[in-house]
Design an enzyme around this catalytic site. Structure first.
Site, PDB file in Angstrom:
ATOM      1  N   LYS A   1     -59.111  -9.847 -15.882  1.00 56.43           N
ATOM      2  CA  LYS A   1     -58.661  -8.590 -16.468  1.00 56.43           C
ATOM      3  C   LYS A   1     -59.873  -7.689 -16.715  1.00 56.43           C
ATOM      4  O   LYS A   1     -60.904  -8.132 -17.210  1.00 56.43           O
ATOM      5  CB  LYS A   1     -57.929  -8.886 -17.786  1.00 56.43           C
ATOM      6  CG  LYS A   1     -56.939  -7.850 -18.232  1.00 56.43           C
ATOM      7  CD  LYS A   1     -56.109  -8.405 -19.378  1.00 56.43           C
ATOM      8  CE  LYS A   1     -55.111  -7.383 -19.881  1.00 56.43           C
ATOM      9  NZ  LYS A   1     -54.263  -7.935 -20.952  1.00 56.43           N
TER      10      LYS A   1
ATOM     11  N   GLU B   1     -39.161 -13.439 -27.853  1.00 64.31           N
ATOM     12  CA  GLU B   1     -38.513 -12.864 -29.026  1.00 64.31           C
ATOM     13  C   GLU B   1     -37.334 -13.702 -29.509  1.00 64.31           C
ATOM     14  O   GLU B   1     -37.099 -13.814 -30.723  1.00 64.31           O
ATOM     15  CB  GLU B   1     -38.056 -11.433 -28.722  1.00 64.31           C
ATOM     16  CG  GLU B   1     -39.189 -10.435 -28.538  1.00 64.31           C
ATOM     17  CD  GLU B   1     -39.754 -10.421 -27.129  1.00 64.31           C
ATOM     18  OE1 GLU B   1     -40.738  -9.711 -26.893  1.00 64.31           O
ATOM     19  OE2 GLU B   1     -39.198 -11.134 -26.256  1.00 64.31           O
TER      20      GLU B   1
ATOM     21  N   ARG C   1     -34.351  -7.920 -27.395  1.00 64.62           N
ATOM     22  CA  ARG C   1     -34.313  -9.111 -26.546  1.00 64.62           C
ATOM     23  C   ARG C   1     -33.883 -10.356 -27.312  1.00 64.62           C
ATOM     24  O   ARG C   1     -33.545 -11.369 -26.712  1.00 64.62           O
ATOM     25  CB  ARG C   1     -35.690  -9.319 -25.910  1.00 64.62           C
ATOM     26  CG  ARG C   1     -36.085  -8.203 -24.957  1.00 64.62           C
ATOM     27  CD  ARG C   1     -37.586  -8.163 -24.707  1.00 64.62           C
ATOM     28  NE  ARG C   1     -38.088  -9.311 -24.001  1.00 64.62           N
ATOM     29  CZ  ARG C   1     -38.322  -9.366 -22.685  1.00 64.62           C
ATOM     30  NH1 ARG C   1     -38.064  -8.316 -21.936  1.00 64.62           N
ATOM     31  NH2 ARG C   1     -38.805 -10.450 -22.129  1.00 64.62           N
TER      32      ARG C   1
END
Length: 638
Positions: free
Chosen positions: A283, A369, A397
């Site tokens: 990243k 979640e 969610r």
């Protein structure tokens, strides 16, 4: 002379596919520079995009996009993809009003076959596309790129389990940019992956599988397991093999000499069923300030390209997120039963500060979640006081768990709902528009919304004290108003609002941080001869029945104002008024909420103006209801 001569010649992937392999590494470097330059102007998700530059080039070089479907999970790493797919001329409008979305978006380009901004949807969508292709008798490829934490969500494994049981050809790229889940990458790993993805090996393996199928069942099953575990010991990926995927990798996602042949082998394979290619990337790759940053410049404001220094306006007041975190820390300092839960957003929700203070009482469960909500419910069962800090758009969610595991059992889980209302540059995918409606429908829920940061402090204390059922505090992104913060411990009486300005003809009942706009509107209405009361509801549930009755009894009209979708606070008030007969006496009522459409990204004040929730819109609604023009009215004073 241009600094990006090869990139300048690439308008679409068709141009890219005409380039020799020897030019692709240079193209990748030019693409990386262009990505950095563009995001320095707009801000956005830089680190993840930099990590997939070579992968993006390789995918568009190998696959016939958009005929071949390329799905980016989450979509926030797709900036290089946008540059290569005919959107370079607009890339500096990224996340701006009227500009490109910060995520993939079907309406924006044929090269975005699936819109995404929430994680872990790519494999499910890709499998659906692959099955549709098979039913139509087509032969295009479907490629899903998933990573950046998205593999921590259960939905990804549900999709893989389904895909592994089917014979549809599907290619999944696991972009492993946090840690390698198998052996370190290297030349041997790349060699084995090229070998095992080659048509000759795949063909030989299929012959072996057919021959083993003629053996007695115990011997056939033993041969299958031997194949799986032998490959697993050689290159890793036994988990994916057990789920039914043909695993390749891990390979260096920044080495085109590794990527290109393996992707081509996967493209040309006649093997049926899903394939997973494990690609390890870094990243922030190739931009020193991002590589050196702890978060790899995951999300950045505008910045100086040379130094990497981000341009952030000095805050006039603390952000709501920080006020929440500080208030929760203060509560936890006093009460050892208070714990905090986040679903992979510790810094976004402010819980990184809580974790630093109370490391054993803070739980990051990953992008999960559903699990976060039920995990909190389990803690509540045992006498703890869980605060589940989840963005409004992500709490959606876990709604079944909120209903079944929390509300139905009257468990005192406290939901700290960040990013309520419109959120600016992240646009409609991240707007907290629906929580008032979907939580307000649930019996026994207490729902609070502060009008400023001082009220937020009080409401966190109030939530900590609620032990007989679930509660939620919703608050927006961004800075507060500069209100003086009370000492922690002050609470708000449950279901009680307050009058902040007295009037006699028009009543404005605000829930949340539109209170400031209501006060501005009251000034304008007073200047037009309309004496106006402004009330802060504080609670969407339970409603303050006495306050609402008084406003209805003493005024000609009542306007509710909220930072949520239709069917929320205004609908609750209207139903209450109807139930008590307050509408039988000629009271004029207007409910101002977000319109019945998704609102694209822009500056928050412009988004709220477009939604009809600024002071001018409130004045216009009042004048229209009283017989004046319904059009938006501008201030009569300079």
């Amino acid at each position: 002379m241009s600094a990006t001569p090869i990139l300048d010649a690439v308008t679409t992937p068709e141009d890219l596919r005409r380039l020799p392999d020897s030019d692709l590494a240079v193209l990748a470097e030019e693409l990386r520079r262009e990505t950095v330059a563009a995001v320095s102007v707009t801000g956005g998700h830089l680190g993840a995009s930099l990590g997939v530059v070579e992968l993006t080039v390789a995918l568009h070089s190998v696959f016939d996009t958009p005929h071949d479907r390329l799905i980016w999970d989450v979509g926030h790493q797709a900036y290089p993809h946008k540059i290569l797919t005919g959107r370079r001329d607009r890339i500096r409008t990224l996340r701006q009003g009227g500009g490109l979305s910060g995520f993939t978006k079907r309406a924006e380009s044929d090269y975005d076959p699936f819109g995404a901004a929430h994680s872990s949807t790519s494999i499910s969508a890709g499998l659906g596309m692959a099955v549709a292709r098979d039913m139509d008798g087509r032969a295009n490829n479907v490629v899903c790129v998933i990573g950046d934490g998205a593999m921590s969500a259960g939905m990804a494994y549900e999709a893989m389990n389904n895909a592994g049981a089917m014979k549809s050809r599907l290619i999944v790229i696991l972009n492993d940019n946090d840690m390698s889940i198998a052996r370190p990458v290297g030349a041997m790993s790349a060699y084995l992956s090229r070998l095992l993805s080659s048509p000759a090996f795949v063909h030989l393996r299929e012959i072996g599988k057919r021959l083993s199928g003629q053996l007695p069942r115990p011997m056939h099953e033993a041969a299958r397991k031997l194949d799986t575990y032998t490959r697993g010991m050689a290159i890793g990926g036994t988990l994916f093999e057990e789920l039914g995927f043909y695993y390749l990798g891990p390979i260096d996602g920044h080495d085109l000499d590794h990527l290109l042949p393996i992707l081509r082998n996967a493209r040309d394979s006649e093997r049926q069923g899903p394939t997973l290619i494990h690609v390890v990337t870094q990243k922030g790759k190739g931009y020193a300030p991002a590589e050196a940053a702890a978060d790899k410049y995951h999300g950045v404001a505008k910045f100086d390209v040379v130094t990497g220094a981000q341009v952030k306006a000095k805050a006039a007041a603390p952000a709501y997120t920080k006020v929440f975190a500080d208030s929760l820390i203060a509560a936890a300092d006093r009460d050892p039963k208070i714990v905090a839960i986040t679903a992979a957003m510790p810094s976004g929700t402010g819980l990184d500060h809580f974790q630093a203070r109370h490391p054993k009482r803070c739980f990051d469960v990953g992008i999960a979640e559903q699990h976060a909500v039920t995990f909190a419910a389990g803690l509540a069962c045992e006498g703890y006081k869980p605060f589940a800090a989840i963005y409004s758009t992500f709490l959606q969610r876990g709604y079944d768990q909120v209903v079944h595991d929390v509300a139905l059992q009257s468990l005192p889980v406290r939901f700290a709902i960040d990013r309520a209302g419109l959120v600016g540059a992240d646009g409609p995918t991240h707007a907290g528009a629906f929580d008032l409606g979907y939580l307000g429908a649930l019996p026994g829920f207490t729902i609070m919304a502060p009008s400023d940061e001082a009220e937020l402090v009080r409401m966190i204390a109030t939530a900590a004290a609620i032990d007989d059922g679930p509660s939620a505090v919703r608050f927006p992104r961004g800075e507060g108003t500069g209100a003086a913060l009370p000492a922690y411990g002050e609470t708000v009486p449950i279901g009680k609002g307050r009058i902040v300005r007295e009037g006699s003809r028009v009543a404005l009942l605000s829930l949340g941080t539109r209170l400031g706009e209501c006060l501005k509107a009251a000034e304008e209405l007073a200047a037009r001869g309309l004496s106006t009361t402004v009330a802060d509801a504080r609670f969407a549930k339970p409603l303050d029945a006495d306050l609402i009755a008084r406003l209805a009894r003493e005024h000609e009209m009542l306007i509710t104002v909220e930072e949520g979708a239709l069917g929320g606070f205004g609908a609750f008030v209207l139903q209450h008024l109807a139930g008590i007969g307050a509408l039988d006496r000629g009271l004029r009522v207007r409910t101002l909420a977000l319109p019945d459409r998704f609102i694209d990204q822009d500056a928050p004040d412009r988004m709220y103006a477009a939604a009809g929730l600024d002071a001018a819109s409130i004045v216009g609604a009042a004048m229209g209801a009283l017989g004046g023009t319904q059009a938006r009215l501008r201030p009569i004073r300079a």
